[in-house]
Scaffold this motif. Structure first.
Motif, PDB file in Angstrom:
ATOM      1  N   SER A  74       0.820  -1.213   0.000  1.00  0.00           N
ATOM      2  CA  SER A  74       0.000   0.000   0.000  1.00  0.00           C
ATOM      3  C   SER A  74       0.849   1.256   0.000  1.00  0.00           C
ATOM      4  O   SER A  74       1.918   1.316   0.621  1.00  0.00           O
ATOM      5  CB  SER A  74      -0.940   0.006   1.217  1.00  0.00           C
ATOM      6  OG  SER A  74      -0.218  -0.202   2.417  1.00  0.00           O
ATOM      7  N   THR A  75       0.361   2.269  -0.728  1.00  0.00           N
ATOM      8  CA  THR A  75       1.054   3.552  -0.816  1.00  0.00           C
ATOM      9  C   THR A  75       0.424   4.542   0.156  1.00  0.00           C
ATOM     10  O   THR A  75      -0.602   4.273   0.770  1.00  0.00           O
ATOM     11  CB  THR A  75       0.959   4.115  -2.246  1.00  0.00           C
ATOM     12  OG1 THR A  75      -0.426   4.214  -2.617  1.00  0.00           O
ATOM     13  CG2 THR A  75       1.673   3.199  -3.237  1.00  0.00           C
ATOM     14  N   PHE A  76       1.069   5.709   0.304  1.00  0.00           N
ATOM     15  CA  PHE A  76       0.602   6.729   1.235  1.00  0.00           C
ATOM     16  C   PHE A  76       0.322   8.031   0.493  1.00  0.00           C
ATOM     17  O   PHE A  76       0.892   8.291  -0.564  1.00  0.00           O
ATOM     18  CB  PHE A  76       1.647   6.974   2.331  1.00  0.00           C
ATOM     19  CG  PHE A  76       1.905   5.767   3.195  1.00  0.00           C
ATOM     20  CD1 PHE A  76       1.117   5.518   4.303  1.00  0.00           C
ATOM     21  CD2 PHE A  76       2.923   4.885   2.889  1.00  0.00           C
ATOM     22  CE1 PHE A  76       1.338   4.394   5.089  1.00  0.00           C
ATOM     23  CE2 PHE A  76       3.152   3.762   3.676  1.00  0.00           C
ATOM     24  CZ  PHE A  76       2.364   3.517   4.775  1.00  0.00           C
ATOM     25  N   ILE A  82      -4.096   8.156  -3.524  1.00  0.00           N
ATOM     26  CA  ILE A  82      -3.947   6.739  -3.202  1.00  0.00           C
ATOM     27  C   ILE A  82      -4.884   5.880  -4.045  1.00  0.00           C
ATOM     28  O   ILE A  82      -4.490   4.845  -4.589  1.00  0.00           O
ATOM     29  CB  ILE A  82      -4.197   6.504  -1.703  1.00  0.00           C
ATOM     30  CG1 ILE A  82      -3.028   7.077  -0.878  1.00  0.00           C
ATOM     31  CG2 ILE A  82      -4.373   5.033  -1.400  1.00  0.00           C
ATOM     32  CD1 ILE A  82      -3.253   7.027   0.611  1.00  0.00           C
ATOM     33  N   LEU A 116      -7.604   4.798   9.002  1.00  0.00           N
ATOM     34  CA  LEU A 116      -6.954   4.247   7.806  1.00  0.00           C
ATOM     35  C   LEU A 116      -7.829   3.237   7.069  1.00  0.00           C
ATOM     36  O   LEU A 116      -7.569   2.919   5.906  1.00  0.00           O
ATOM     37  CB  LEU A 116      -5.634   3.567   8.188  1.00  0.00           C
ATOM     38  CG  LEU A 116      -4.511   4.464   8.705  1.00  0.00           C
ATOM     39  CD1 LEU A 116      -3.334   3.612   9.169  1.00  0.00           C
ATOM     40  CD2 LEU A 116      -4.063   5.457   7.637  1.00  0.00           C
ATOM     41  N   HIS A 120      -8.144   1.472   2.840  1.00  0.00           N
ATOM     42  CA  HIS A 120      -7.799   0.069   2.597  1.00  0.00           C
ATOM     43  C   HIS A 120      -9.031  -0.728   2.149  1.00  0.00           C
ATOM     44  O   HIS A 120      -8.914  -1.618   1.298  1.00  0.00           O
ATOM     45  CB  HIS A 120      -7.184  -0.543   3.854  1.00  0.00           C
ATOM     46  CG  HIS A 120      -5.792  -0.075   4.127  1.00  0.00           C
ATOM     47  ND1 HIS A 120      -4.703  -0.512   3.401  1.00  0.00           N
ATOM     48  CD2 HIS A 120      -5.306   0.817   5.023  1.00  0.00           C
ATOM     49  CE1 HIS A 120      -3.620   0.078   3.850  1.00  0.00           C
ATOM     50  NE2 HIS A 120      -3.954   0.885   4.833  1.00  0.00           N
ATOM     51  N   ASN A 145       6.863   1.790  14.486  1.00  0.00           N
ATOM     52  CA  ASN A 145       6.172   3.080  14.541  1.00  0.00           C
ATOM     53  C   ASN A 145       6.387   3.791  15.874  1.00  0.00           C
ATOM     54  O   ASN A 145       6.145   4.996  15.978  1.00  0.00           O
ATOM     55  CB  ASN A 145       4.666   2.900  14.317  1.00  0.00           C
ATOM     56  CG  ASN A 145       4.325   2.533  12.889  1.00  0.00           C
ATOM     57  OD1 ASN A 145       5.123   2.715  11.979  1.00  0.00           O
ATOM     58  ND2 ASN A 145       3.126   2.005  12.685  1.00  0.00           N
ATOM     59  N   TYR A 241       1.803  16.250  10.692  1.00  0.00           N
ATOM     60  CA  TYR A 241       1.706  14.852  11.121  1.00  0.00           C
ATOM     61  C   TYR A 241       0.840  14.673  12.367  1.00  0.00           C
ATOM     62  O   TYR A 241       0.387  13.560  12.659  1.00  0.00           O
ATOM     63  CB  TYR A 241       3.091  14.284  11.419  1.00  0.00           C
ATOM     64  CG  TYR A 241       3.911  13.954  10.201  1.00  0.00           C
ATOM     65  CD1 TYR A 241       3.758  12.746   9.529  1.00  0.00           C
ATOM     66  CD2 TYR A 241       4.840  14.858   9.708  1.00  0.00           C
ATOM     67  CE1 TYR A 241       4.503  12.453   8.407  1.00  0.00           C
ATOM     68  CE2 TYR A 241       5.593  14.574   8.573  1.00  0.00           C
ATOM     69  CZ  TYR A 241       5.420  13.367   7.929  1.00  0.00           C
ATOM     70  OH  TYR A 241       6.147  13.085   6.817  1.00  0.00           O
ATOM     71  N   MET A 244      -2.669  12.960  12.269  1.00  0.00           N
ATOM     72  CA  MET A 244      -2.561  11.520  12.052  1.00  0.00           C
ATOM     73  C   MET A 244      -2.222  10.803  13.366  1.00  0.00           C
ATOM     74  O   MET A 244      -2.816   9.768  13.686  1.00  0.00           O
ATOM     75  CB  MET A 244      -1.498  11.201  11.004  1.00  0.00           C
ATOM     76  CG  MET A 244      -1.333   9.712  10.739  1.00  0.00           C
ATOM     77  SD  MET A 244       0.087   9.327   9.691  1.00  0.00           S
ATOM     78  CE  MET A 244       1.453   9.688  10.807  1.00  0.00           C
TER      79      MET A 244
END
Length: 289
Positions: A74-76, A82, A116, A120, A145, A241, A244
């Motif tokens: 998966s990309t961001f 996306i 998220l 997905h 993370n 950021y 998120m």
């Protein structure tokens, strides 16, 4: 059989390729990357390096040509970017008549309210519409993370969280990469969904294990989301950021990552890396930087 890994120079992709090379001849493995020059090390190992850019659909036909089993990592980015990138990849896989797609998703993607999950979920649905046999690898939360928080604790800061008593299935990328490789080379994984998680733990349980590794007590500071955001900003986290990070804390607090599963151990054929061992690896890596 030809296996192709997208995003092969990324943090997860690199480890997947390394795991595959332990059991698959290099000439059966290809990678699709935006910047082929970054994959020269793989080319030197005999891996076929192909130029494939999800933002340039014309590159994907040649990138996916002759591929039997495809891993889409998966990309961001923002929602529109996306979805466009993923659609380009899936449509190209269909044109190339790829026989199997594995996709790295997120915990309980089809039902979760985690921030998220909608992205997905949409990407899983795009793959389902192709009719191509698939495996959705719903990864819980990378222990890596937490490197920033772990480094803060090493430096003497408390563990800051607004996640309350919510539990997380923290797991090393290495474990997930090995499981992913096993799916790509194994049989019987068509049309499957795997919830890939380590042992579920609260923030206090994680930091207790971290304290054992460091040989000191790690104080946990439970705060509200606003205070958490202010502390992260004060710690130098880029402002873009912070929303998120707050969303992650909210999702954990609401139990969105609290999905109990032993799928990962079944795929690995062993237990996941014990949390103290995993934390020791991260602490050692942090001290070498």
């Amino acid at each position: 059989m030809k296996i192709l890994v997208t995003g092969a120079t990324g943090q997860l992709g690199t480890k997947v390729v390394e795991a595959l090379l332990k059991t698959v001849p290099a000439n059966e493995l290809a990678v699709s990357v935006r910047n082929p020059e970054k994959a020269e090390g793989l080319r030197a190992c005999g891996v076929e390096v192909r130029h494939g850019d999800f933002d340039q659909p014309e590159t994907l036909d040649s990138a996916f040509s002759g591929v039997d089993r495809l891993l889409i990592i998966s990309t961001f980015g923002d929602y529109e970017t996306i979805i466009r990138q993923h659609t380009n990849a899936v449509v190209a896989a269909q044109r190339a008549q790829v026989k199997f797609i594995a996709y790295t998703s997120v915990t309980n993607a089809s039902e979760s309210k985690f921030f998220l999950a909608p992205l997905h979920r949409a990407r899983e649905e795009a793959i389902l519409k192709t009719g191509i046999p698939y495996s959705f690898l719903r990864n819980n939360w990378y222990l890596e993370n937490e490197i920033g928080s772990i480094q803060g604790v090493i430096a003497g800061a408390p563990w800051i969280t607004s996640a309350g008593t919510g539990k997380v299935g923290w797991v090393l990328r290495q474990d997930l990469a090995e499981a992913t490789a096993n799916i790509l080379i194994g049989e019987g994984h068509e049309n499957t969904i795997y919830e890939l998680s380590g042992k579920l733990m609260t923030q206090e349980e994680l930091t207790s294990s971290l304290g054992d590794v460091l040989g000191k007590e790690v104080p946990v500071q439970q705060v509200d989301d606003t205070t958490y955001a202010d502390i992260m900003k004060g710690a130098g986290v880029p402002e873009s950021y912070i929303p998120m990070l707050v969303n992650v804390q909210q999702g954990i607090r609401n139990g969105e990552l609290e999905i109990d599963s032993n799928d990962l151990e079944k795929l690995l054929g062993r237990t996941t890396t014990p949390i103290r061992e995993a934390l020791s690896q991260i602490v050692n890596q942090s001290s070498q930087r």
